[in-house]
Design a protein around this motif. Structure first.
Motif, PDB file in Angstrom:
ATOM      1  N   ALA A 189      -6.752  25.510  33.488  1.00 39.58           N
ATOM      2  CA  ALA A 189      -7.094  23.994  33.906  1.00 39.58           C
ATOM      3  C   ALA A 189      -6.169  23.513  34.768  1.00 39.58           C
ATOM      4  CB  ALA A 189      -6.928  23.455  32.505  1.00 39.58           C
ATOM      5  N   THR A 190      -4.920  23.841  34.594  1.00 47.02           N
ATOM      6  CA  THR A 190      -4.060  23.239  35.917  1.00 47.02           C
ATOM      7  C   THR A 190      -4.460  23.579  37.074  1.00 47.02           C
ATOM      8  OG1 THR A 190      -2.290  24.722  35.650  1.00 47.02           O
ATOM      9  CG2 THR A 190      -2.318  23.140  34.119  1.00 47.02           C
ATOM     10  N   ALA A 191      -5.089  24.668  37.306  1.00 49.87           N
ATOM     11  CA  ALA A 191      -5.314  25.379  38.929  1.00 49.87           C
ATOM     12  C   ALA A 191      -6.439  24.781  39.539  1.00 49.87           C
ATOM     13  CB  ALA A 191      -5.263  26.756  38.642  1.00 49.87           C
ATOM     14  N   ASP A 192      -7.457  23.891  38.491  1.00 54.57           N
ATOM     15  CA  ASP A 192      -8.675  23.509  38.790  1.00 54.57           C
ATOM     16  C   ASP A 192      -8.933  22.069  38.891  1.00 54.57           C
ATOM     17  OD1 ASP A 192     -11.438  23.128  39.134  1.00 54.57           O
ATOM     18  OD2 ASP A 192     -11.868  23.906  37.171  1.00 54.57           O
ATOM     19  N   PRO A 193      -8.566  21.589  40.365  1.00 55.69           N
ATOM     20  CA  PRO A 193      -8.596  20.147  40.483  1.00 55.69           C
ATOM     21  C   PRO A 193     -10.035  19.628  40.132  1.00 55.69           C
ATOM     22  CG  PRO A 193      -8.997  21.248  42.419  1.00 55.69           C
ATOM     23  CD  PRO A 193      -8.665  22.372  41.368  1.00 55.69           C
ATOM     24  N   LEU A 194     -11.012  20.247  39.975  1.00 52.96           N
ATOM     25  CA  LEU A 194     -12.339  19.791  39.590  1.00 52.96           C
ATOM     26  C   LEU A 194     -12.927  19.787  37.973  1.00 52.96           C
ATOM     27  CD1 LEU A 194     -14.308  21.486  42.480  1.00 52.96           C
ATOM     28  CD2 LEU A 194     -13.331  19.254  42.508  1.00 52.96           C
ATOM     29  N   ASP A 237     -14.893  17.035  36.345  1.00 50.36           N
ATOM     30  CA  ASP A 237     -16.068  16.955  36.773  1.00 50.36           C
ATOM     31  C   ASP A 237     -17.035  17.514  35.545  1.00 50.36           C
ATOM     32  OD1 ASP A 237     -18.961  16.928  37.657  1.00 50.36           O
ATOM     33  OD2 ASP A 237     -18.315  17.626  39.565  1.00 50.36           O
ATOM     34  N   LEU A 238     -17.789  16.642  34.667  1.00 42.66           N
ATOM     35  CA  LEU A 238     -18.404  16.949  33.775  1.00 42.66           C
ATOM     36  C   LEU A 238     -19.927  17.134  33.837  1.00 42.66           C
ATOM     37  CD1 LEU A 238     -16.679  14.873  30.785  1.00 42.66           C
ATOM     38  CD2 LEU A 238     -16.184  17.322  31.770  1.00 42.66           C
ATOM     39  N   SER A 239     -20.188  17.139  35.085  1.00 49.55           N
ATOM     40  CA  SER A 239     -21.697  17.527  35.575  1.00 49.55           C
ATOM     41  C   SER A 239     -22.304  18.749  34.954  1.00 49.55           C
ATOM     42  CB  SER A 239     -22.236  17.430  36.999  1.00 49.55           C
ATOM     43  OG  SER A 239     -21.406  18.246  37.587  1.00 49.55           O
ATOM     44  N   GLU A 240     -23.548  19.311  34.846  1.00 48.45           N
ATOM     45  CA  GLU A 240     -23.895  20.479  34.347  1.00 48.45           C
ATOM     46  C   GLU A 240     -23.549  21.570  35.063  1.00 48.45           C
ATOM     47  OE1 GLU A 240     -27.791  22.955  32.851  1.00 48.45           O
ATOM     48  OE2 GLU A 240     -27.995  20.666  32.990  1.00 48.45           O
ATOM     49  N   ASP A 241     -23.711  21.326  36.671  1.00 48.64           N
ATOM     50  CA  ASP A 241     -23.351  22.309  37.552  1.00 48.64           C
ATOM     51  C   ASP A 241     -21.876  22.564  37.450  1.00 48.64           C
ATOM     52  OD1 ASP A 241     -25.989  22.733  38.152  1.00 48.64           O
ATOM     53  OD2 ASP A 241     -25.987  21.539  39.675  1.00 48.64           O
ATOM     54  N   ALA A 242     -21.131  21.655  37.368  1.00 48.65           N
ATOM     55  CA  ALA A 242     -19.542  21.836  37.456  1.00 48.65           C
ATOM     56  C   ALA A 242     -19.335  22.637  36.176  1.00 48.65           C
ATOM     57  CB  ALA A 242     -19.141  20.536  37.451  1.00 48.65           C
ATOM     58  N   ALA A 275     -15.087  21.914  16.258  1.00 53.73           N
ATOM     59  CA  ALA A 275     -13.877  21.195  17.247  1.00 53.73           C
ATOM     60  C   ALA A 275     -14.355  20.951  18.436  1.00 53.73           C
ATOM     61  CB  ALA A 275     -12.705  22.187  16.746  1.00 53.73           C
ATOM     62  N   VAL A 276     -14.892  22.054  19.108  1.00 56.88           N
ATOM     63  CA  VAL A 276     -15.146  21.858  20.554  1.00 56.88           C
ATOM     64  C   VAL A 276     -15.991  20.679  20.806  1.00 56.88           C
ATOM     65  CG1 VAL A 276     -16.479  23.045  22.474  1.00 56.88           C
ATOM     66  CG2 VAL A 276     -14.969  24.388  20.985  1.00 56.88           C
ATOM     67  N   ARG A 277     -17.161  20.441  20.044  1.00 54.97           N
ATOM     68  CA  ARG A 277     -17.970  19.191  20.005  1.00 54.97           C
ATOM     69  C   ARG A 277     -17.305  18.070  19.834  1.00 54.97           C
ATOM     70  NH1 ARG A 277     -24.442  21.019  19.794  1.00 54.97           N
ATOM     71  NH2 ARG A 277     -24.087  18.752  20.786  1.00 54.97           N
ATOM     72  N   VAL A 278     -16.344  18.014  19.035  1.00 59.52           N
ATOM     73  CA  VAL A 278     -15.625  16.616  18.907  1.00 59.52           C
ATOM     74  C   VAL A 278     -14.912  16.289  19.867  1.00 59.52           C
ATOM     75  CG1 VAL A 278     -13.595  15.767  17.639  1.00 59.52           C
ATOM     76  CG2 VAL A 278     -15.556  16.893  16.389  1.00 59.52           C
ATOM     77  N   ALA A 279     -14.069  17.303  20.585  1.00 60.81           N
ATOM     78  CA  ALA A 279     -13.341  17.196  21.923  1.00 60.81           C
ATOM     79  C   ALA A 279     -14.419  16.597  23.183  1.00 60.81           C
ATOM     80  CB  ALA A 279     -12.776  18.637  22.248  1.00 60.81           C
ATOM     81  N   ALA A 280     -15.603  17.429  23.420  1.00 63.72           N
ATOM     82  CA  ALA A 280     -16.356  17.076  24.148  1.00 63.72           C
ATOM     83  C   ALA A 280     -16.978  15.691  24.112  1.00 63.72           C
ATOM     84  CB  ALA A 280     -17.676  18.061  24.269  1.00 63.72           C
ATOM     85  N   SER A 281     -17.289  15.386  22.732  1.00 62.76           N
ATOM     86  CA  SER A 281     -17.666  13.977  22.422  1.00 62.76           C
ATOM     87  C   SER A 281     -16.715  12.852  23.117  1.00 62.76           C
ATOM     88  CB  SER A 281     -17.775  13.663  21.084  1.00 62.76           C
ATOM     89  OG  SER A 281     -18.273  12.443  20.605  1.00 62.76           O
ATOM     90  N   ALA A 282     -15.315  13.066  23.077  1.00 66.09           N
ATOM     91  CA  ALA A 282     -14.280  12.336  23.596  1.00 66.09           C
ATOM     92  C   ALA A 282     -14.196  12.588  25.168  1.00 66.09           C
ATOM     93  CB  ALA A 282     -12.852  12.594  23.052  1.00 66.09           C
ATOM     94  N   ARG A 283     -15.275  13.210  25.675  1.00 66.05           N
ATOM     95  CA  ARG A 283     -15.149  13.744  27.093  1.00 66.05           C
ATOM     96  C   ARG A 283     -13.912  14.601  27.518  1.00 66.05           C
ATOM     97  NH1 ARG A 283     -19.419  12.965  25.534  1.00 66.05           N
ATOM     98  NH2 ARG A 283     -21.154  11.661  26.404  1.00 66.05           N
ATOM     99  N   ALA A 284     -13.507  15.433  26.897  1.00 64.27           N
ATOM    100  CA  ALA A 284     -12.369  16.358  27.247  1.00 64.27           C
ATOM    101  C   ALA A 284     -13.017  17.240  28.152  1.00 64.27           C
ATOM    102  CB  ALA A 284     -11.553  17.081  26.095  1.00 64.27           C
TER     103      ALA A 284
END
Length: 430
Positions: free
Chosen positions: A164-169, A172-177, A245-254
């Motif tokens: 994650a630290t190596a990915d500046p994008l 970006d939570l768009s579907e393609d990204a 747990a993943v959906r909870v994190a995604a709900s918070a826009r992690a």
């Protein structure tokens, strides 16, 4: 939450008013709207914009789940949290990915192809996932810094955070990204694991690359096919604890890396993810003893549950286990472990109907291929990463922070008098 679209007259014939939905669910009208806010129920404005209407079949399904759980919802006694999803359906002794039989998909297509189907609803024949060297280098350095006794989940979680630290994008939570992240994160996780075979080649389908991280035994087509099928079978399984747990994190826009890390964190617990290793050790003990009888007796005497047997979602045999056993029967080296697994099932199910689950099938595979007891956990975590990202993608399309159940307070009653300061005892303050 669904878009609040006006209902047409034809829709209204098949829909319920708030009062009717509340009566069917056995709750107050306010609770119906609580279900909507939590994503458990969809609603639409009624004709003329007055009130809300609810799909009758969806309300009836929620009512059935509530009755099975013994309560009337997430805040009730024994109620279930339910989340609308288009990904996985478990029905009797079969399960489906986006409406397609999951076992058929897994036995006909590679792990990467099944992952693409789960993410997009499209098959991409021959697709393989590759990772950028920069991402792999960062992840490997982080994993190499861990002590030798680090678990597979430790390594994968650290690799995900490092990548994650190596990915500046990453934000970006768009579907393609997010799909781009998925196609590079999974091979990065595999590449970051220390190889067992030094002559490995990090190319080709993911199962080939993962094989060299699991065993020093030389790969052959039949065994790698079992591994690839296992990965595809384990891609998703509805709302398991790690997936929630993943959906909870995604709900918070992690971002996707953080969401996957949340799932990996849940796998660290002994009740979700560790069963394959327990079944592996049990199977080795049965093979060493020559009979399941004394091994099962000792497990029960110690008060332990027999791993690899039964599944709360399947009244019969786990379809994932059935598919893997079929493939394992084509591998001569797997015959002793298969016989031991059958002995375990026959012995443990003498009085109560029990069936093998996927953990026992994975144990047959890992023991017969010279893998360690932690190999099943690695396979499970790598496979499920694709499913976690699919669920994160769904959640990014929902209302933010909807995964917010209400707490049921059971502490002391509120007091107007503030608590007195503790000044006694050796830890007190003067």
């Amino acid at each position: 939450m669904r878009d609040q679209e006006p209902a047409t007259p034809r829709d209204a014939e098949r829909r319920l008013s708030t009062k009717e939905a509340a009566e069917l669910l056995g709750v107050k009208p306010e609770t119906v709207y609580a279900y909507v806010s939590r994503g458990q129920l969809g609603s639409r404005r009624g004709v003329g914009g007055r009130g809300s209407t609810f799909d009758a079949e969806e309300v009836e399904a929620l009512a059935r789940r509530s009755r099975r759980g013994g309560g009337t919802g997430p805040g009730g006694s024994g109620g279930e949290l339910s989340v609308r999803t288009r990904l996985t359906l478990i029905d009797s002794d079969r399960y489906y990915f986006r409406g397609a039989d999951a076992v058929e998909l897994a036995t006909r297509h590679t792990y990467e192809e099944v992952a693409e189907w789960l993410w997009t609803g499209r098959l991409r024949p021959g697709v393989t996932f590759t990772a950028p060297e920069s991402s792999v280098a960062v992840a490997r350095r982080a994993v190499d810094a861990l002590p030798d006794h680090a678990s597979p989940t430790d390594r994968l979680r650290v690799a995900a955070i490092a990548a994650a630290t190596a990915d500046p994008l990453r934000f970006d939570l768009s579907e393609d990204a997010v799909l781009g992240t998925a196609r590079t994160l999974i091979p990065t996780l595999v590449a970051a694991l220390p190889p067992v075979r030094l002559d490995h080649i990090d190319a080709g389908p993911l199962a080939h690359r993962l094989w060299a991280r699991l065993t020093g035994v030389e790969a052959d087509e039949a065994r790698v096919r079992v591994l690839d099928t296992a990965l595809a079978l384990l891609v998703d399984h509805d709302l398991a604890a790690s997936t929630l747990a993943v959906r909870v994190a995604a709900s918070a826009r992690a971002h996707a890396y953080a969401a996957v890390s949340s799932g990996l964190g849940v796998l660290e617990g002994p009740l979700h993810g560790a069963a394959g290793g327990l079944a592996h050790r049990l199977l080795l003990e049965v093979l060493d003893t020559g009979s399941a009888g004394p091994v099962i007796a000792e497990e029960l005497r110690a008060g332990r549950r027999i791993p690899g047997l039964g599944h709360r979602l399947y009244p019969g045999e786990d379809p994932r286990a059935r598919a893997l056993f079929t493939l394992l029967e084509e591998i001569p080296h797997a015959a002793p472990a298969l016989a031991a697994a059958r002995d375990i099932v026959t012995t443990a199910a003498r009085h109560t109907p029990l069936h093998a689950n996927v953990d026992l099938a994975l144990a047959v595979f890992t023991t017969s291929c010279g893998m360690s007891s932690s190999a099943a956990e690695t396979v499970f975590a790598v496979a499920r990463t694709a499913g976690w990202i699919a669920h994160a993608l769904e959640e990014y399309g929902e209302r933010p922070l909807r995964m917010r159940p209400s707490g049921l307070y059971v502490g002391p009653k509120p007091s107007r008098t503030p608590p007195e300061r503790d000044t006694g005892g050796p830890t007190g303050h003067s």
